[in-house]
Design an enzyme around this catalytic site. Structure first.
Site, PDB file in Angstrom:
ATOM      1  N   ARG A 125      36.880   0.308  50.267  1.00 25.10           N
ATOM      2  CA  ARG A 125      38.334   0.184  50.620  1.00 25.10           C
ATOM      3  C   ARG A 125      38.254  -1.724  49.850  1.00 25.10           C
ATOM      4  O   ARG A 125      38.909  -1.800  50.095  1.00 25.10           O
ATOM      5  CB  ARG A 125      38.402   0.213  52.114  1.00 25.10           C
ATOM      6  CG  ARG A 125      39.373   0.831  51.995  1.00 25.10           C
ATOM      7  CD  ARG A 125      39.288   1.125  54.086  1.00 25.10           C
ATOM      8  NE  ARG A 125      40.417   1.615  54.405  1.00 25.10           N
ATOM      9  CZ  ARG A 125      40.949   2.412  55.285  1.00 25.10           C
ATOM     10  NH1 ARG A 125      39.910   3.308  55.607  1.00 25.10           N
ATOM     11  NH2 ARG A 125      41.699   3.444  55.539  1.00 25.10           N
ATOM     12  N   ARG A 164      46.191   7.886  67.872  1.00 26.77           N
ATOM     13  CA  ARG A 164      45.451   7.058  67.739  1.00 26.77           C
ATOM     14  C   ARG A 164      46.679   5.620  67.372  1.00 26.77           C
ATOM     15  O   ARG A 164      47.593   5.337  67.243  1.00 26.77           O
ATOM     16  CB  ARG A 164      45.600   6.695  66.074  1.00 26.77           C
ATOM     17  CG  ARG A 164      43.735   7.350  65.782  1.00 26.77           C
ATOM     18  CD  ARG A 164      43.976   8.362  64.089  1.00 26.77           C
ATOM     19  NE  ARG A 164      44.093   6.619  63.973  1.00 26.77           N
ATOM     20  CZ  ARG A 164      43.386   6.895  61.922  1.00 26.77           C
ATOM     21  NH1 ARG A 164      43.625   7.805  61.919  1.00 26.77           N
ATOM     22  NH2 ARG A 164      43.510   5.309  61.788  1.00 26.77           N
ATOM     23  N   ARG A 189      51.916  11.487  63.439  1.00 23.23           N
ATOM     24  CA  ARG A 189      50.710  11.953  63.692  1.00 23.23           C
ATOM     25  C   ARG A 189      50.690  10.338  64.660  1.00 23.23           C
ATOM     26  O   ARG A 189      49.522  11.526  65.702  1.00 23.23           O
ATOM     27  CB  ARG A 189      49.940  10.969  62.608  1.00 23.23           C
ATOM     28  CG  ARG A 189      48.697  11.315  63.218  1.00 23.23           C
ATOM     29  CD  ARG A 189      47.203  11.351  61.932  1.00 23.23           C
ATOM     30  NE  ARG A 189      46.831   9.683  61.547  1.00 23.23           N
ATOM     31  CZ  ARG A 189      46.614   9.330  59.971  1.00 23.23           C
ATOM     32  NH1 ARG A 189      45.967  10.344  59.370  1.00 23.23           N
ATOM     33  NH2 ARG A 189      46.012   8.367  60.086  1.00 23.23           N
ATOM     34  N   LYS A 199      43.333  12.134  53.251  1.00 25.81           N
ATOM     35  CA  LYS A 199      42.279  11.930  52.901  1.00 25.81           C
ATOM     36  C   LYS A 199      41.244  13.067  54.363  1.00 25.81           C
ATOM     37  O   LYS A 199      40.237  14.032  53.601  1.00 25.81           O
ATOM     38  CB  LYS A 199      41.540  10.954  52.745  1.00 25.81           C
ATOM     39  CG  LYS A 199      42.657   9.916  51.939  1.00 25.81           C
ATOM     40  CD  LYS A 199      41.747   8.995  51.943  1.00 25.81           C
ATOM     41  CE  LYS A 199      41.965   7.464  53.183  1.00 25.81           C
ATOM     42  NZ  LYS A 199      43.370   7.573  53.586  1.00 25.81           N
ATOM     43  N   ARG A 209      48.847  -2.228  57.840  1.00 25.95           N
ATOM     44  CA  ARG A 209      47.871  -1.749  57.134  1.00 25.95           C
ATOM     45  C   ARG A 209      48.473  -1.342  55.274  1.00 25.95           C
ATOM     46  O   ARG A 209      46.978  -1.206  54.240  1.00 25.95           O
ATOM     47  CB  ARG A 209      47.447  -0.146  57.227  1.00 25.95           C
ATOM     48  CG  ARG A 209      46.520  -0.317  58.359  1.00 25.95           C
ATOM     49  CD  ARG A 209      46.385   1.019  59.710  1.00 25.95           C
ATOM     50  NE  ARG A 209      46.255   2.098  59.143  1.00 25.95           N
ATOM     51  CZ  ARG A 209      47.037   3.365  59.827  1.00 25.95           C
ATOM     52  NH1 ARG A 209      47.885   3.181  61.063  1.00 25.95           N
ATOM     53  NH2 ARG A 209      46.629   4.568  59.841  1.00 25.95           N
TER      54      ARG A 209
HETATM   55  N1  LIG Z   1      36.194   0.684  54.577  1.00 27.16           N
HETATM   56  C1  LIG Z   1      36.396   0.190  55.460  1.00 27.16           C
HETATM   57  N2  LIG Z   1      36.716  -1.283  55.624  1.00 27.16           N
HETATM   58  C2  LIG Z   1      37.203  -1.615  56.179  1.00 27.16           C
HETATM   59  N3  LIG Z   1      37.911  -1.399  57.296  1.00 27.16           N
HETATM   60  C3  LIG Z   1      37.727  -0.322  57.672  1.00 27.16           C
HETATM   61  C4  LIG Z   1      37.251   1.008  56.421  1.00 27.16           C
HETATM   62  N4  LIG Z   1      37.608   2.279  57.258  1.00 27.16           N
HETATM   63  C5  LIG Z   1      38.603   1.622  58.154  1.00 27.16           C
HETATM   64  N5  LIG Z   1      38.242   0.884  58.309  1.00 27.16           N
HETATM   65  C6  LIG Z   1      39.087   0.411  59.432  1.00 27.16           C
HETATM   66  O1  LIG Z   1      39.532   1.329  60.479  1.00 27.16           O
HETATM   67  C7  LIG Z   1      40.527   1.757  60.491  1.00 27.16           C
HETATM   68  C8  LIG Z   1      41.191   3.108  60.605  1.00 27.16           C
HETATM   69  O2  LIG Z   1      40.436   4.001  59.278  1.00 27.16           O
HETATM   70  P1  LIG Z   1      41.250   4.929  58.690  1.00 27.16           P
HETATM   71  O3  LIG Z   1      40.934   6.183  59.929  1.00 27.16           O
HETATM   72  O4  LIG Z   1      40.111   5.851  57.626  1.00 27.16           O
HETATM   73  O5  LIG Z   1      43.002   4.218  58.366  1.00 27.16           O
HETATM   74  P2  LIG Z   1      43.571   5.863  57.498  1.00 27.16           P
HETATM   75  O6  LIG Z   1      44.857   6.314  58.423  1.00 27.16           O
HETATM   76  O7  LIG Z   1      44.435   3.832  57.697  1.00 27.16           O
HETATM   77  O8  LIG Z   1      43.312   5.401  55.992  1.00 27.16           O
HETATM   78  C9  LIG Z   1      41.819   1.205  59.162  1.00 27.16           C
HETATM   79  O9  LIG Z   1      42.445   0.498  59.251  1.00 27.16           O
HETATM   80  C10 LIG Z   1      40.144  -0.022  59.259  1.00 27.16           C
HETATM   81  O10 LIG Z   1      41.188  -1.053  59.681  1.00 27.16           O
END
Ligand SMILES: Nc1ncnc2c1ncn2[C@@H]1O[C@H](COP(=O)(O)OP(=O)(O)O)[C@@H](O)[C@H]1O
Length: 191
Positions: free
Chosen positions: A89, A134, A128, A14, A146
């Site tokens: 989400r 991260r 990554r 994404k 996750r």
């Molecule tokens: N819309 C959301 N609702 C709740 N938690 C979120 C949301 N967006 C991000 N997070 C939190 O931030 C973390 C990292 O987000 P992101 O970088 O988008 O994750 P990923 O690479 O896992 O898709 C998620 O694992 C979650 O804990």
């Protein structure tokens, strides 16, 4: 005004694709993950609260996330549109997003899901994690958590948007350029 939700499991690409789409379609990119990470880095109250959940591979509670998203949208009056990345989400977040967007006289134009198998995605995240810094990408147990969060809370959104006739699926396996092309084909047909 065109508002797109970029949807997909962790590691689906994404963020990478959002970078291209943002420029190509002149959209305001809102990544909830990036905003949380920025706040954690700067040790803001929001960052401190979010960190405890993110460190466990859990979703941040809806109320906190929704408020943050709304604040971010308000910072960009007059934009040509938004590209939502990592939001919604949960069904509660999607309901709130709909209500909020409608209250502004706008609508969600489309939700585009980047699809890929879990095995490919877990491998991508671990890769990554070697360079991103991260913590949530360096520990396979956190990654698995996750996915569990995704399956329980986020996956139902596919049906949610399908019911509204707004869900488009794109194959997320291939070169970055190929995937951008696939996404563009969907977006170009929207208007
Ligand atoms: N819309 C959301 N609702 C709740 N938690 C979120 C949301 N967006 C991000 N997070 C939190 O931030 C973390 C990292 O987000 P992101 O970088 O988008 O994750 P990923 O690479 O896992 O898709 C998620 O694992 C979650 O804990």
């Amino acid at each position: 005004m065109i508002n797109i939700v970029l949807f997909g499991k962790p590691g689906a690409g994404k963020g990478t694709q959002a970078e291209f789409l943002r420029t190509k379609y002149n959209l305001t990119h809102i990544s909830t993950g990036d905003i949380f990470r920025f706040n954690i880095k700067n040790e803001t109250p929001l960052g401190k609260e979010a960190k405890s959940f993110i460190d466990k591979g859990e979703l941040v509670p809806d109320a906190l996330t929704i408020k943050m998203l709304q604040d971010e949208v308000e910072k960009h009056p007059g934009t040509a549109g938004f590209l939502f990345d990592g939001f919604p989400r949960t069904v509660a977040q999607a309901d709130e997003l709909d209500a909020f967007i409608i209250s502004k006289g706008w609508q969600i134009t489309a939700t585009i899901g980047l699809e890929a198998d879990d095995d490919v995605l877990v491998a991508r995240l671990l890769e990554r994690g070697k360079t991103s810094g991260r913590a949530d990408d360096q520990d396979e147990a956190l990654i698995r958590n996750r996915y569990q969060e995704y399956n329980e809370k986020t996956a139902p959104l596919i049906e949610y948007y399908k019911k509204q006739g707004k869900y488009y699926s794109v194959d997320g396996i291939g070169s970055i350029a190929d995937i951008t092309e696939r996404l563009s084909l969907v977006i170009d047909k929207l208007n």
